[in-house]
Design a protein around this motif. Sequence first.
Motif, PDB file in Angstrom:
ATOM      1  N   GLY A 175      19.523   1.885   0.699  1.00 53.53           N
ATOM      2  CA  GLY A 175      19.388   1.414  -0.674  1.00 53.53           C
ATOM      3  C   GLY A 175      18.019   1.635  -1.286  1.00 53.53           C
ATOM      4  N   VAL A 176      17.046   2.059  -0.493  1.00 52.21           N
ATOM      5  CA  VAL A 176      15.716   2.341  -1.039  1.00 52.21           C
ATOM      6  C   VAL A 176      15.775   3.661  -1.800  1.00 52.21           C
ATOM      7  CG1 VAL A 176      13.297   2.818  -0.492  1.00 52.21           C
ATOM      8  CG2 VAL A 176      14.555   1.087   0.806  1.00 52.21           C
ATOM      9  N   ALA A 177      15.408   3.616  -3.072  1.00 43.99           N
ATOM     10  CA  ALA A 177      15.582   4.781  -3.942  1.00 43.99           C
ATOM     11  C   ALA A 177      14.710   5.964  -3.520  1.00 43.99           C
ATOM     12  CB  ALA A 177      15.280   4.386  -5.386  1.00 43.99           C
ATOM     13  N   ASP A 178      13.484   5.682  -3.137  1.00 42.07           N
ATOM     14  CA  ASP A 178      12.548   6.753  -2.783  1.00 42.07           C
ATOM     15  C   ASP A 178      11.902   6.401  -1.441  1.00 42.07           C
ATOM     16  OD1 ASP A 178      11.025   9.007  -2.857  1.00 42.07           O
ATOM     17  OD2 ASP A 178       9.615   8.276  -4.376  1.00 42.07           O
ATOM     18  N   PRO A 179      12.634   6.560  -0.333  1.00 41.48           N
ATOM     19  CA  PRO A 179      12.140   6.090   0.967  1.00 41.48           C
ATOM     20  C   PRO A 179      10.891   6.817   1.445  1.00 41.48           C
ATOM     21  CG  PRO A 179      14.104   7.440   1.238  1.00 41.48           C
ATOM     22  CD  PRO A 179      13.958   7.210  -0.225  1.00 41.48           C
ATOM     23  N   LEU A 228       0.819  -1.213   0.000  1.00 43.08           N
ATOM     24  CA  LEU A 228       0.000   0.000   0.000  1.00 43.08           C
ATOM     25  C   LEU A 228       0.853   1.264   0.000  1.00 43.08           C
ATOM     26  CD1 LEU A 228      -2.917  -0.863   2.475  1.00 43.08           C
ATOM     27  CD2 LEU A 228      -3.116  -0.360   0.030  1.00 43.08           C
ATOM     28  N   ALA A 229       1.933   1.247   0.776  1.00 42.66           N
ATOM     29  CA  ALA A 229       2.796   2.431   0.832  1.00 42.66           C
ATOM     30  C   ALA A 229       3.414   2.717  -0.530  1.00 42.66           C
ATOM     31  CB  ALA A 229       3.882   2.236   1.877  1.00 42.66           C
ATOM     32  N   ARG A 230       3.825   1.675  -1.233  1.00 41.46           N
ATOM     33  CA  ARG A 230       4.417   1.867  -2.554  1.00 41.46           C
ATOM     34  C   ARG A 230       3.381   2.350  -3.554  1.00 41.46           C
ATOM     35  NH1 ARG A 230       8.155  -3.640  -2.677  1.00 41.46           N
ATOM     36  NH2 ARG A 230       9.929  -2.772  -1.489  1.00 41.46           N
ATOM     37  N   ARG A 231       2.137   1.940  -3.389  1.00 41.35           N
ATOM     38  CA  ARG A 231       1.095   2.334  -4.337  1.00 41.35           C
ATOM     39  C   ARG A 231       0.510   3.700  -4.010  1.00 41.35           C
ATOM     40  NH1 ARG A 231      -4.432   1.226  -4.330  1.00 41.35           N
ATOM     41  NH2 ARG A 231      -4.208  -0.357  -2.699  1.00 41.35           N
ATOM     42  N   LEU A 260       4.488 -10.234   7.556  1.00 44.62           N
ATOM     43  CA  LEU A 260       5.779  -9.534   7.519  1.00 44.62           C
ATOM     44  C   LEU A 260       5.785  -8.569   8.695  1.00 44.62           C
ATOM     45  CD1 LEU A 260       8.292  -9.274   5.545  1.00 44.62           C
ATOM     46  CD2 LEU A 260       7.185  -7.189   4.730  1.00 44.62           C
ATOM     47  N   ASP A 261       6.811  -8.653   9.555  1.00 47.37           N
ATOM     48  CA  ASP A 261       6.791  -7.774  10.733  1.00 47.37           C
ATOM     49  C   ASP A 261       7.124  -6.340  10.348  1.00 47.37           C
ATOM     50  OD1 ASP A 261       9.666  -7.261  10.891  1.00 47.37           O
ATOM     51  OD2 ASP A 261       9.880  -9.293  11.663  1.00 47.37           O
ATOM     52  N   GLY A 262       6.860  -5.439  11.286  1.00 47.41           N
ATOM     53  CA  GLY A 262       7.034  -4.020  11.012  1.00 47.41           C
ATOM     54  C   GLY A 262       8.467  -3.612  10.758  1.00 47.41           C
ATOM     55  N   ILE A 263       9.422  -4.360  11.316  1.00 50.01           N
ATOM     56  CA  ILE A 263      10.831  -4.036  11.094  1.00 50.01           C
ATOM     57  C   ILE A 263      11.212  -4.272   9.644  1.00 50.01           C
ATOM     58  CG2 ILE A 263      13.206  -4.662  11.681  1.00 50.01           C
ATOM     59  CD1 ILE A 263      12.179  -5.387  14.468  1.00 50.01           C
ATOM     60  N   GLU A 264      10.865  -5.453   9.137  1.00 48.93           N
ATOM     61  CA  GLU A 264      11.213  -5.750   7.744  1.00 48.93           C
ATOM     62  C   GLU A 264      10.424  -4.855   6.789  1.00 48.93           C
ATOM     63  OE1 GLU A 264      13.049  -7.100   4.476  1.00 48.93           O
ATOM     64  OE2 GLU A 264      13.632  -7.431   6.573  1.00 48.93           O
ATOM     65  N   ALA A 265       9.171  -4.570   7.139  1.00 51.38           N
ATOM     66  CA  ALA A 265       8.376  -3.665   6.303  1.00 51.38           C
ATOM     67  C   ALA A 265       9.013  -2.277   6.260  1.00 51.38           C
ATOM     68  CB  ALA A 265       6.950  -3.578   6.843  1.00 51.38           C
ATOM     69  N   THR A 266       9.484  -1.819   7.409  1.00 51.60           N
ATOM     70  CA  THR A 266      10.169  -0.520   7.472  1.00 51.60           C
ATOM     71  C   THR A 266      11.434  -0.541   6.633  1.00 51.60           C
ATOM     72  OG1 THR A 266       9.294  -0.039   9.680  1.00 51.60           O
ATOM     73  CG2 THR A 266      11.300   1.126   9.016  1.00 51.60           C
ATOM     74  N   ARG A 267      12.203  -1.622   6.728  1.00 55.39           N
ATOM     75  CA  ARG A 267      13.449  -1.738   5.959  1.00 55.39           C
ATOM     76  C   ARG A 267      13.171  -1.664   4.456  1.00 55.39           C
ATOM     77  NH1 ARG A 267      15.081  -5.926   8.309  1.00 55.39           N
ATOM     78  NH2 ARG A 267      16.412  -4.854   9.817  1.00 55.39           N
ATOM     79  N   ARG A 268      12.102  -2.294   4.017  1.00 56.39           N
ATOM     80  CA  ARG A 268      11.772  -2.297   2.581  1.00 56.39           C
ATOM     81  C   ARG A 268      11.279  -0.937   2.106  1.00 56.39           C
ATOM     82  NH1 ARG A 268       8.861  -8.198   1.454  1.00 56.39           N
ATOM     83  NH2 ARG A 268      10.412  -9.455   2.586  1.00 56.39           N
ATOM     84  N   LEU A 269      10.730  -0.153   3.022  1.00 55.70           N
ATOM     85  CA  LEU A 269      10.191   1.154   2.647  1.00 55.70           C
ATOM     86  C   LEU A 269      11.164   2.304   2.876  1.00 55.70           C
ATOM     87  CD1 LEU A 269       6.563   0.860   4.086  1.00 55.70           C
ATOM     88  CD2 LEU A 269       7.234   0.794   1.677  1.00 55.70           C
ATOM     89  N   ALA A 270      12.069   2.160   3.868  1.00 55.92           N
ATOM     90  CA  ALA A 270      12.905   3.299   4.250  1.00 55.92           C
ATOM     91  C   ALA A 270      14.353   2.929   4.539  1.00 55.92           C
ATOM     92  CB  ALA A 270      12.303   3.978   5.481  1.00 55.92           C
ATOM     93  N   GLY A 271      14.734   1.687   4.288  1.00 56.29           N
ATOM     94  CA  GLY A 271      16.072   1.242   4.632  1.00 56.29           C
ATOM     95  C   GLY A 271      17.136   1.679   3.652  1.00 56.29           C
TER      96      GLY A 271
END
Length: 218
Positions: free
Chosen positions: A76-80, A45-48, A63-74
Motif C-alpha cells: 500500500g505504500v505509494a512510493d516504497p 528522514l527517508a520520506r524527506r 519505533l522498531d525497524g519492522i514497523e519502520a520498514t512497513r511504513r516505508l516499503a510495505g
Amino acid sequence: MSAPISVLVCDDQMLIRTGLVTIIDAQPDLEVAGECGDGKSAVDLARRLRPDVVLMDVRMPVLDGIEATRRLAGDGVADPVKVLVVTTFNLDEYVYEALRAGASGFLLKDAPPVQLLQGIRTVATGAALLDPEVTRALVGRYAARIRPAGGSAEVPLTPRELEVLRLIADGRSNGEIAAALVISPETVKTFVSRILGKLGLRDRVQAVVYAYRHGLVT
C-alpha cells in the motif's frame, strides 16, 4: 559519471552506526544521506531525503525497524523505499517479519565490509538480497510459524515453475538453479520473472515468504 548511491543509516548503537557511516562514505560510488538512531526518525528522514537504500536495524527505540520498514516499503505504500535490514541474526527473532514488512533483503552485522557494500549496491539496483545460508536457517527456524496449518495451497504455477520457486525458497542463485535443473541462467531468469508476475510478487524475498506461507517447501 552517475550519481553515488545514497544511503540512510539507521541503528540505535552509535558505535555501530559510526562504523557503517565510515565504511560507506569511503566508497566513491556510495554516500551517506543521513543517519539516525530510532525507527520514527528513520521513517521521517527517508520520506524527506528519499535515499536509494535505507540500512535498517531491527531493534530500535520509539519505533522498531519492522514497523519502520512497513511504513516505508510495505503493502500500500505509494512510493516504497528500498530497505536493507542489518541484524544480529542469532539474537533476532524478527527478521522474517521484516521481510514480510517489505524489506528487500538482510545482512548480518558481523558480515565483512565488502559484503555489506555489495549488499547495498545489489539492493539499490532493485534486486533482492538473500544470503542462502542465513535464509535456510531463518526459514528452518520459523517454518512452523510461517507455514499455514492447512498445508499446501493451490497456486497458479506449472510444475516447472514450482520447482524453480522451491529452489528460490532454498536460497539458490540463478546460476545454482540453472545447474540443478540443467537449464540456462537466461531460462531461469525467464522463469523467475514469470513466477513473480503470476503471483503478484515484487522480488525474490517475497517469493521465499510466499513459498513458506503456502506450504510449498518443507
